[in-house]
Design an enzyme around this catalytic site. Structure first.
Site, short mmCIF file in Angstrom:
data_model
loop_
_atom_site.label_atom_id
_atom_site.label_comp_id
_atom_site.label_asym_id
_atom_site.label_seq_id
_atom_site.Cartn_x
_atom_site.Cartn_y
_atom_site.Cartn_z
N SER A 194 0.79 -1.23 0.00
CA SER A 194 0.00 0.00 0.00
C SER A 194 0.82 1.28 0.00
CB SER A 194 -0.94 0.01 1.22
OG SER A 194 -0.20 -0.22 2.41
N ASP A 215 -4.00 7.57 8.27
CA ASP A 215 -4.93 6.61 8.85
C ASP A 215 -4.19 5.84 9.94
OD1 ASP A 215 -3.34 4.82 7.46
OD2 ASP A 215 -4.84 4.34 5.93
N HIS A 260 -0.77 4.33 7.60
CA HIS A 260 -0.06 4.96 6.47
C HIS A 260 0.25 6.43 6.76
CE1 HIS A 260 -2.53 1.62 4.82
NE2 HIS A 260 -1.36 1.33 4.26
#
Length: 334
Positions: free
Chosen positions: A7, A298, A301
């Protein structure tokens, strides 16, 4: 630039197939020109910022996007998939996404033949001019080893050594296809993330410390692998972005780096009671008023502000604590 991993470097591949790790909704992309794109942050990620510093003419498009074909691929393709790992099983644990091994197969079987057609030359001639960015490993440690409770049966040294050995095989595959310039990311201090600190109440300080120790063990192995690669594979050049150290510096002296909040998620995260795990933002949820001063967007991240600092260090720093053994700017000149 060709991109592989999870990610931290995914630019939207997970949007195009069913999985549990999609972020194609607000507030993700709140500071990105096109809004939510599937990037796991509020704005640009590491790959976007590296591309800007390298003067690439456009953003690297996601492989899974049906329009990533023809002339769109000549400056590179992003194969990364959020929630994936070095180990194939990691993707099944955290989202049934595209594993690193499958990403490389997609590159070999789909991207590479089309690139040869577009450029009118063999890949052995063109690929040495491309960067191969590989950002992976954190999900294997956090979700597979710890949350998957593999730590009950496998010691950290064995687990991380296995990760490095498999990653080395994957990189050697890319080398055999023609890759010569690699940019690898170390694993972040995962134990300091809001996901662990605030959303895993059973994880004590000792638990968070253990997570960081495993990350550091993996990162040391990564540097050793780079030295081994250089000895065995002619003309290969690898750079490790020491993200663990860069982020730790920010966490230790946030004001010096322009940050005021190092513990909380900028966005409202989906808790376990809401069907989440504390990692991803709530769909349409609120965000902090000044995203530039938060370390985490978040539960896991970083914000674009942190990505900018990481990328700038990776590109120009001469400090081996930040980027090893050379920086990305030096790699570009080789």
């Amino acid at each position: 630039m060709f991109v592989f991993g999870s990610s931290l470097v995914d630019s939207g591949n997970n949007n195009f197939f069913p999985n549990r790790a999609q972020v194609n909704y607000s507030p993700y992309g709140i500071d990105f020109p096109n809004g939510p794109t599937g990037r796991f942050t509020n704005g640009r990620n590491l790959v976007d910022l590296l591309g800007e510093l390298l003067n690439l003419p456009n953003l690297i498009p996601p492989f899974k996007d049906p329009t990533t074909r023809g002339r769109r691929i000549v400056y590179g393709v992003n194969h990364a998939s959020g929630s994936s790992g070095i180990l194939d099983e990691t993707g099944f644990i955290s989202g049934n996404v595209t594993s690193l091994s499958q990403q490389i197969r997609d590159f070999e079987e789909v991207t590479l033949p089309e690139l040869e057609v577009q450029l009118g030359c063999n890949s052995s001639d063109s690929l040495p001019n491309y960067f191969f960015v590989v950002g992976v490993g954190g999900n294997d440690i956090l979700f597979n080893y710890f949350l998957g409770q593999k730590y009950l049966t496998v010691d950290p040294q064995t687990f991380t050594a296995n990760l490095t050995a498999i990653l080395s095989q994957r990189l050697q595959k890319l080398y055999s296809l023609g890759a010569r310039k690699f940019v690898l990311t170390a694993v972040y201090p995962l134990g300091n993330s809001p996901l662990v600190e605030l959303n895993m109440p059973n994880c004590t300080v000792l638990c968070a410390l253990s997570i960081n120790q495993v990350a550091q063990t993996y990162n040391r192995n990564l540097k050793s692998m780079v030295e081994d690669f250089k000895r065995r594979l002619p003309a290969s050049n690898l750079v490790v972005i020491e993200t663990y150290n860069i982020v730790t510096d920010i966490l230790l002296l946030p004001a010096l780096k322009g940050f005021t909040n190092t513990r909380n998620s900028c966005c409202e995260v989906l808790s376990q009671t809401q069907g989440g795990n504390g990692a991803l933002c709530e769909r349409g949820g609120r965000t902090c008023p000044n995203r530039n001063t938060y370390v985490y967007f978040d539960g896991l991240h970083p914000t674009e502000s942190v990505n900018i600092q990481i990328t700038n260090e990776a590109y120009t720093s001469r400090n081996l604590f930040k980027v090893y053994p050379i920086n990305v700017q030096q790699l570009a000149q080789l």
